[in-house]
Write an enzyme that holds these catalytic residues in place. Structure first.
Site, PDB file in Angstrom:
ATOM      1  N   GLU A   1       1.020  -1.225   0.020  1.00 50.61           N
ATOM      2  CA  GLU A   1       0.044   0.045  -0.019  1.00 50.61           C
ATOM      3  C   GLU A   1       0.789   1.409   0.044  1.00 50.61           C
ATOM      4  O   GLU A   1       1.603   1.192   0.952  1.00 50.61           O
ATOM      5  CB  GLU A   1      -1.180  -0.146   1.242  1.00 50.61           C
ATOM      6  CG  GLU A   1      -1.956  -1.090   1.232  1.00 50.61           C
ATOM      7  CD  GLU A   1      -2.415  -1.668   2.521  1.00 50.61           C
ATOM      8  OE1 GLU A   1      -2.135  -0.935   3.544  1.00 50.61           O
ATOM      9  OE2 GLU A   1      -3.012  -2.514   2.581  1.00 50.61           O
TER      10      GLU A   1
ATOM     11  N   LEU B   1      -5.524  -2.035  -1.126  1.00 53.32           N
ATOM     12  CA  LEU B   1      -5.611  -1.798   0.250  1.00 53.32           C
ATOM     13  C   LEU B   1      -6.004  -3.280   0.334  1.00 53.32           C
ATOM     14  O   LEU B   1      -7.201  -3.443   0.913  1.00 53.32           O
ATOM     15  CB  LEU B   1      -6.325  -0.686   0.668  1.00 53.32           C
ATOM     16  CG  LEU B   1      -5.842  -0.051   2.008  1.00 53.32           C
ATOM     17  CD1 LEU B   1      -6.785   1.104   2.305  1.00 53.32           C
ATOM     18  CD2 LEU B   1      -6.328  -1.203   3.300  1.00 53.32           C
TER      19      LEU B   1
ATOM     20  N   GLU C   1      -4.171  -6.498   2.683  1.00 49.77           N
ATOM     21  CA  GLU C   1      -3.032  -7.310   3.134  1.00 49.77           C
ATOM     22  C   GLU C   1      -2.944  -8.645   2.872  1.00 49.77           C
ATOM     23  O   GLU C   1      -1.857  -9.253   2.467  1.00 49.77           O
ATOM     24  CB  GLU C   1      -3.024  -6.997   4.791  1.00 49.77           C
ATOM     25  CG  GLU C   1      -2.745  -5.596   5.134  1.00 49.77           C
ATOM     26  CD  GLU C   1      -3.823  -4.737   5.198  1.00 49.77           C
ATOM     27  OE1 GLU C   1      -4.966  -5.167   5.127  1.00 49.77           O
ATOM     28  OE2 GLU C   1      -3.729  -3.361   5.250  1.00 49.77           O
TER      29      GLU C   1
ATOM     30  N   GLN D   1       1.778  -2.289   5.567  1.00 49.50           N
ATOM     31  CA  GLN D   1       2.167  -0.793   5.885  1.00 49.50           C
ATOM     32  C   GLN D   1       2.651  -0.414   7.278  1.00 49.50           C
ATOM     33  O   GLN D   1       3.447   0.180   7.628  1.00 49.50           O
ATOM     34  CB  GLN D   1       0.858  -0.013   5.651  1.00 49.50           C
ATOM     35  CG  GLN D   1       1.256   1.571   5.299  1.00 49.50           C
ATOM     36  CD  GLN D   1       0.117   2.048   4.758  1.00 49.50           C
ATOM     37  OE1 GLN D   1      -0.917   2.569   5.046  1.00 49.50           O
ATOM     38  NE2 GLN D   1       0.374   2.701   3.328  1.00 49.50           N
ATOM     39  N   PHE D   2       1.606  -1.260   8.162  1.00 50.43           N
ATOM     40  CA  PHE D   2       2.161  -1.315   9.573  1.00 50.43           C
ATOM     41  C   PHE D   2       1.764  -2.608  10.252  1.00 50.43           C
ATOM     42  O   PHE D   2       0.701  -3.242   9.723  1.00 50.43           O
ATOM     43  CB  PHE D   2       1.173  -0.252  10.576  1.00 50.43           C
ATOM     44  CG  PHE D   2       1.463   1.207  10.115  1.00 50.43           C
ATOM     45  CD1 PHE D   2       2.265   1.900  10.858  1.00 50.43           C
ATOM     46  CD2 PHE D   2       0.588   1.621   9.105  1.00 50.43           C
ATOM     47  CE1 PHE D   2       2.438   3.196  10.549  1.00 50.43           C
ATOM     48  CE2 PHE D   2       0.720   3.089   8.731  1.00 50.43           C
ATOM     49  CZ  PHE D   2       1.621   3.828   9.535  1.00 50.43           C
TER      50      PHE D   2
ATOM     51  N   ASP E   1       0.615  -3.755  12.816  1.00 54.37           N
ATOM     52  CA  ASP E   1      -0.858  -3.824  13.345  1.00 54.37           C
ATOM     53  C   ASP E   1      -1.610  -4.234  12.495  1.00 54.37           C
ATOM     54  O   ASP E   1      -3.030  -4.624  12.685  1.00 54.37           O
ATOM     55  CB  ASP E   1      -1.215  -2.316  13.833  1.00 54.37           C
ATOM     56  CG  ASP E   1       0.224  -1.621  14.409  1.00 54.37           C
ATOM     57  OD1 ASP E   1      -0.024  -1.175  15.696  1.00 54.37           O
ATOM     58  OD2 ASP E   1       1.202  -1.323  13.998  1.00 54.37           O
ATOM     59  N   TYR E   2      -1.579  -4.149  10.996  1.00 56.83           N
ATOM     60  CA  TYR E   2      -2.501  -4.431   9.906  1.00 56.83           C
ATOM     61  C   TYR E   2      -2.198  -5.613   9.477  1.00 56.83           C
ATOM     62  O   TYR E   2      -2.758  -6.216   8.356  1.00 56.83           O
ATOM     63  CB  TYR E   2      -2.762  -3.379   9.197  1.00 56.83           C
ATOM     64  CG  TYR E   2      -3.059  -2.078   9.700  1.00 56.83           C
ATOM     65  CD1 TYR E   2      -4.114  -2.044  10.447  1.00 56.83           C
ATOM     66  CD2 TYR E   2      -2.479  -1.089   9.526  1.00 56.83           C
ATOM     67  CE1 TYR E   2      -4.502  -0.677  11.242  1.00 56.83           C
ATOM     68  CE2 TYR E   2      -2.673   0.442  10.247  1.00 56.83           C
ATOM     69  CZ  TYR E   2      -3.725   0.170  10.984  1.00 56.83           C
ATOM     70  OH  TYR E   2      -4.099   1.596  12.079  1.00 56.83           O
TER      71      TYR E   2
ATOM     72  N   PHE F   1      -2.308  -8.710  11.022  1.00 50.86           N
ATOM     73  CA  PHE F   1      -2.870  -9.727  11.834  1.00 50.86           C
ATOM     74  C   PHE F   1      -4.012 -10.646  10.914  1.00 50.86           C
ATOM     75  O   PHE F   1      -4.203 -11.767  11.191  1.00 50.86           O
ATOM     76  CB  PHE F   1      -3.734  -9.413  13.148  1.00 50.86           C
ATOM     77  CG  PHE F   1      -2.800  -8.827  14.108  1.00 50.86           C
ATOM     78  CD1 PHE F   1      -2.017  -9.632  15.028  1.00 50.86           C
ATOM     79  CD2 PHE F   1      -2.164  -7.499  14.163  1.00 50.86           C
ATOM     80  CE1 PHE F   1      -1.087  -9.286  16.011  1.00 50.86           C
ATOM     81  CE2 PHE F   1      -1.267  -7.244  15.078  1.00 50.86           C
ATOM     82  CZ  PHE F   1      -0.786  -8.008  16.063  1.00 50.86           C
TER      83      PHE F   1
ATOM     84  N   HIS G   1      -0.874   1.799  15.626  1.00 52.55           N
ATOM     85  CA  HIS G   1       0.629   1.946  15.176  1.00 52.55           C
ATOM     86  C   HIS G   1       1.531   1.778  16.098  1.00 52.55           C
ATOM     87  O   HIS G   1       2.691   2.394  15.836  1.00 52.55           O
ATOM     88  CB  HIS G   1       0.522   3.270  14.458  1.00 52.55           C
ATOM     89  CG  HIS G   1      -0.634   3.524  13.496  1.00 52.55           C
ATOM     90  ND1 HIS G   1      -1.777   4.096  14.082  1.00 52.55           N
ATOM     91  CD2 HIS G   1      -0.690   3.480  12.239  1.00 52.55           C
ATOM     92  CE1 HIS G   1      -2.584   4.219  12.819  1.00 52.55           C
ATOM     93  NE2 HIS G   1      -2.001   3.926  11.979  1.00 52.55           N
TER      94      HIS G   1
END
Ligand SMILES: Cc1ncc(C[n+]2csc(CCOP(=O)(O)OP(=O)(O)O)c2C)c(N)n1
Ligand SMILES: [Mg+2]
Lengths: 352, 352
Positions: free
Chosen positions: B27, B51, B53, B75-76, B78-79, B81, B121
């Site tokens: 992304e 967008l 994952e 991108q992070f 956190d995303y 999972f 984040h």
């Protein structure tokens, strides 16, 4: 026998020798699956899952795959009911039975995975995973390399109907239809109207699964997957589109599930769904493609072949306890701990 | 001196020009932005993805299957999972298919706290990742390591996860990368995209050189015989500072180890240091229930119970649902300099 013995569905037909080839492979697949169901009950194997009821479509698919290794050839992202496709591509039944019997000689997984979880590098058959629908996220990746590479290789991805509810199905549509970046992905949905015990009409409001491709500009077709003539031509058209247009196409095959979901639900033969093998036998007799002697001969030969393979499989070795970590890692020139393969935790090496 | 994120970018440039990297994507990874942290600015094979994952991980796997060498970005972390099952499959497909396929992909993702990122984040990922057998995982704490480990990740034929500590991405190192110009302003002018319109901008890459840091090799940052502290990522420089302060103020000599690779971790270096000091502390900021540091602690207890002079311990993040935005939350959730210093002091002073 009459001289002209094509088999027809509407305006489409297949010549008699092709029909007999398809029929023989269908019977081989059926005998293989039936024997493996027995293995799941006799202790010669354990869990069974497979494709009885899908043979007509799956054989026609396997026979039309551009088989080989690398991006010039088709990539196959299959699911767990594709034994007939593999047989049509040339797999020996014994290689399915080796996996069913969990032998070390199982070329797909060395006795690690459930039956029907094929992997064959020289034919671009990617490892089948039990995780429903994830193969649809990978097909755009192989197709992207194929499009960039040139040639007419395509990426074929196959799954069930219930699984299309997963977001991965949408991922495949989106990644295959990015503006200016359309990818040669043939998305196949084997619609047996079931997800284990859940009937499709209780969960899905769309009339046809392929309708979901429309907003993405992905053309599609619904085909009677019990009819080899219709299936053969639908697959040919779909492949031709993907090969030529270098874009995605969706094919929905209406098929039967003749032994329920898996051995977990007993794998008992159901009687209220069409059986593509007996339907084809009837049609071949009516069209003069063959006679009853031929049919009996195919049954006998294929059954004998399976029995012989099973005898051989049961003499083959089990995996060894030292096989447990084998093939975790590929050899790496930049790994200080595992330059060859994994064996145990860092600094705690197996003594053997 | 390059920053950590510039080092990653230069490694990727070296990868796409010398090591066969075919696709760098995710992304906002391609132009115009070149990544939300600028890790992919100016790279010729960088492109923007949907967008999605799961699509990013699946497509990377497909590219790798078809002979490409992808570097994909989440991108992070956190995303990431929602990709865990795909990560499992990427890690197990070689094992599951008994060596039929390799999976030469790199997945990179910013990880950890320190940028006032609030709930989504600030996550850490290494404890989750450490359970993904078949992967290799590294987390650099300085630019030179980021460069050398990223080059190794690229040539390693197995899936490698690069966890990039968000808090350190813009921190400069004190050693030059091989081929980097001496003046950081000159480097910036050469490879950082200008603010505003960048449509005509082209990077000018310095003559970078090959530099591999093997996976599975820790770095001893401070030598000492009084106690050992093992860390990586954001908390590593804090451990170094605490060690310097405790030397100046208390005359205590800490051995500080930057683990660098989470898996395979360098047990030999940990073990050797422990046998020298008899005291060990593991520091990281992931949450404290089933923390990766606990695994290392388990090995210390099981294998070196009679070698330790003080209770071995782990300093880690609190087991709370998230990291709150107000700095009161963050500073009291994940280890900061005062807590690290205190834990190190207690470790060194503990009397049996
Ligand atoms: C992600 C995931 N969820 C659940 C399951 C358990 N499961 C295995 S098969 C199946 C039903 C699949 O139905 P469908 O996609 O229609 O394929 P079919 O079995 O009918 O061919 C389920 C729920 C699974 N294997 N993977
Ligand atoms: Mg179904």
């Amino acid at each position: 026998m009459t001289a002209v013995a094509d088999l027809r569905t509407g305006r489409f037909s297949l010549p008699a020798d092709r029909v007999r080839e398809i029929y023989t492979l269908m019977v081989r697949a059926r005998k293989l699956e039936e024997r493996m169901i027995k293995m799941s009950k006799s202790g010669e194997g354990y869990f069974w899952i497979g494709g009885p009821g899908e043979e007509a479509f799956n054989v026609c698919l396997g026979l039309q795959v551009k088989k080989g290794q690398g991006p010039d050839y088709d990539y196959l992202h299959l699911h767990y009911r594709n034994s007939a496709t593999m047989l049509a591509m040339g797999m020996e039944p014994i290689d399915a039975m080796r996996q069913m019997a969990m032998r070390r000689t199982d070329p797909h997984s060395m006795g690690r995975n459930f039956v029907g979880h094929f992997a064959r590098r020289e034919w671009n058959v990617l490892p089948v995973s039990s995780v429903i629908e994830i193969q649809y996220t990978m097909a755009p990746g192989t197709a992207l390399v194929q499009k960039r590479h040139g040639g007419d290789g395509i990426s074929i991805v196959v799954g069930g109907d219930a699984g299309t509810a997963e977001g991965d199905f949408a991922s495949c549509m989106i990644w295959s239809s990015r503006p200016g970046q359309r990818l040669p992905v043939l998305m196949i949905v084997m619609n047996n109207h079931w997800g284990i015990s859940t009937a499709a009409e209780t969960q899905h409001g769309e009339e046809h699964i392929i309708d979901r491709g429309k907003p993405f500009g992905i053309p599609g077709e619904v085909v009677d997957g019990c009819d080899p003539v219709a299936s053969w031509h639908a697959i040919a058209r779909a492949m031709e589109y993907c090969r030529r247009e270098r874009g995605p196409f969706m094919l929905e095959a209406l098929v039967s599930r003749l032994h329920g979901h898996s051995s977990s639900s007993g794998a008992v033969r159901v009687e209220n769904e069409p059986d593509c093998v007996t339907i084809l036998e009837q049609r071949m007799l009516e069209a003069g493609v063959c006679d009853r002697t031929y049919i009996a001969h195919v049954h006998e030969t294929e059954e004998a072949g399976i029995e012989q393979a099973l005898e051989q499989v049961l003499r083959e070795p089990q995996p060894d306890p030292t096989d447990v970590p084998r093939f975790t890692y590929a050899p790496s020139p930049v790994d200080a701990v595992y330059p060859q393969d994994y064996d145990d935790l860092p600094g705690r090496r197996r003594s053997s | 001196m390059a920053t950590l994120v510039q080092a990653v970018r230069m490694a990727l440039h070296y990868g796409e020009t010398h090591l066969g990297v075919t696709d760098i994507f995710g992304e906002d990874v391609g132009p115009p932005l070149g990544g939300v942290f600028t890790a992919t600015q100016g790279l010729k094979t960088a492109w923007n993805s949907p967008l999605d994952e799961r699509g990013i991980v699946g497509t990377a796997m497909g590219i790798a299957y078809a002979g490409g060498r992808p570097v994909a970005e989440i991108q992070f972390c956190d995303y990431g999972f929602n990709t865990i099952d795909l990560l499992k499959v990427a890690g197990n497909q070689r094992w599951a298919s008994a060596g039929n396929y390799e999976m030469p992909l790199v997945l990179m993702t910013p990880s950890g706290s320190g940028i006032r990122g609030s709930l989504y984040h600030s996550h850490s990922f290494e404890s989750w990742a450490s359970r993904l057998a078949g992967w290799k995982i590294f987390m650099p704490s300085r630019p030179l390591d980021a460069y050398g480990l990223m080059l190794s990740a690229i040539v390693d034929p197995n899936p490698v996860l690069a966890l990039l500590p968000k808090a350190l991405l813009r921190v400069r190192g004190d050693e030059l990368l091989p081929g980097e110009p001496e003046d950081p302003e000159q480097l910036k002018a050469m490879i950082d995209a200008p603010v505003g319109d960048r449509s005509a901008w082209q990077p000018q890459w310095p003559p970078l050189e090959e530099y591999f840091i093997p996976l599975g090799k820790a770095r001893i940052c401070r030598e000492g015989a009084d106690a050992t502290v093992v860390s990586y990522g954001r908390t590593l420089p804090l451990c170094e500072r605490a060690a310097d302060e405790l030397w100046e103020e208390r005359g205590l000599r800490f051995e500080v180890i930057d683990l660098r690779t989470i898996f395979p971790y360098d047990w030999e270096t940990i073990r050797t240091s422990l046998l020298k000091t008899g005291r060990i502390l593991f520091v990281n900021e992931d949450t404290e229930v089933t923390n990766f540091g606990e695994h290392l602690l388990r090995r210390v207890v099981e294998e070196h119970f009679y070698d330790v002079l003080a209770a071995p311990r782990v300093l880690q993040g609190k087991h709370v649902p998230g990291i709150g935005l107000n700095q009161i939350y963050e500073q009291n959730t994940v280890p900061q300099l005062p807590q690290i210093r205190q834990a190190m002091l207690e470790l060194a002073m503990e009397e049996p």
